[in-house]
Design a protein around this motif. Sequence first.
Motif, mmCIF file in Angstrom:
data_model
loop_
_atom_site.group_PDB
_atom_site.id
_atom_site.type_symbol
_atom_site.label_atom_id
_atom_site.label_comp_id
_atom_site.label_asym_id
_atom_site.label_seq_id
_atom_site.Cartn_x
_atom_site.Cartn_y
_atom_site.Cartn_z
ATOM 1 N N GLY A 46 0.779 -1.220 0.000
ATOM 2 C CA GLY A 46 0.000 0.000 0.000
ATOM 3 C C GLY A 46 0.815 1.276 0.000
ATOM 4 N N SER A 47 2.143 1.190 -0.161
ATOM 5 C CA SER A 47 2.982 2.377 -0.205
ATOM 6 C C SER A 47 2.893 3.020 -1.588
ATOM 7 N N PHE A 48 2.896 4.363 -1.625
ATOM 8 C CA PHE A 48 2.950 5.059 -2.900
ATOM 9 C C PHE A 48 4.310 4.816 -3.540
ATOM 10 N N VAL A 49 4.336 4.720 -4.871
ATOM 11 C CA VAL A 49 5.559 4.376 -5.599
ATOM 12 C C VAL A 49 5.728 5.280 -6.821
ATOM 13 N N ILE A 50 6.935 5.236 -7.403
ATOM 14 C CA ILE A 50 7.160 5.899 -8.683
ATOM 15 C C ILE A 50 6.900 4.883 -9.789
ATOM 16 N N GLY A 51 6.594 5.360 -10.986
ATOM 17 C CA GLY A 51 6.342 4.440 -12.087
ATOM 18 C C GLY A 51 5.929 5.177 -13.343
ATOM 19 N N THR A 52 5.675 4.411 -14.373
ATOM 20 C CA THR A 52 5.272 4.959 -15.670
ATOM 21 C C THR A 52 4.025 4.240 -16.158
ATOM 22 N N GLY A 53 3.405 4.811 -17.165
ATOM 23 C CA GLY A 53 2.234 4.162 -17.738
ATOM 24 C C GLY A 53 1.588 5.012 -18.806
ATOM 25 N N ARG A 54 0.361 4.659 -19.120
ATOM 26 C CA ARG A 54 -0.412 5.357 -20.145
ATOM 27 C C ARG A 54 -1.719 5.863 -19.554
ATOM 28 N N TRP A 55 -2.229 6.946 -20.123
ATOM 29 C CA TRP A 55 -3.512 7.483 -19.688
ATOM 30 C C TRP A 55 -4.410 7.714 -20.909
ATOM 31 N N PHE A 56 -5.714 7.726 -20.642
ATOM 32 C CA PHE A 56 -6.732 7.944 -21.667
ATOM 33 C C PHE A 56 -7.869 8.686 -20.997
ATOM 34 N N SER A 57 -8.427 9.687 -21.676
ATOM 35 C CA SER A 57 -9.530 10.451 -21.090
ATOM 36 C C SER A 57 -10.600 10.755 -22.128
ATOM 37 N N LEU A 58 -11.824 10.873 -21.640
ATOM 38 C CA LEU A 58 -12.968 11.280 -22.457
ATOM 39 C C LEU A 58 -13.552 12.543 -21.855
ATOM 40 N N GLY A 59 -13.991 13.442 -22.711
ATOM 41 C CA GLY A 59 -14.614 14.678 -22.237
ATOM 42 C C GLY A 59 -15.604 15.191 -23.234
ATOM 43 N N LYS A 60 -16.309 16.228 -22.825
ATOM 44 C CA LYS A 60 -17.285 16.860 -23.717
ATOM 45 C C LYS A 60 -17.194 18.352 -23.619
#
Length: 85
Positions: free
Chosen positions: A71-85
Amino acid sequence: MFYFPFFIYQQWGFFAITNANTGVVVSMPITFPNAMLCALVTDGGNSCYSTGTYNWSTGMFTIAEKEVSGGSFVIGTGRWFSLGK
């Protein structure tokens, strides 16, 4: 950014968390005109971190990652995707 004919916009990108205590703020390439509908993220490595979003607005959101077991916060990488109007 890509938008559908019925004015739902989608944006995507990569992220890198370099400070585990603060996460990373993603600033959208283009601000959504009215609202963000969802922000999805995925861990970019083989670590299986729990990754989530918070503090949504029309132009940004925050990403944080935690270890699943401790449950510790960590560093890392990844991808994001968002929808909006």
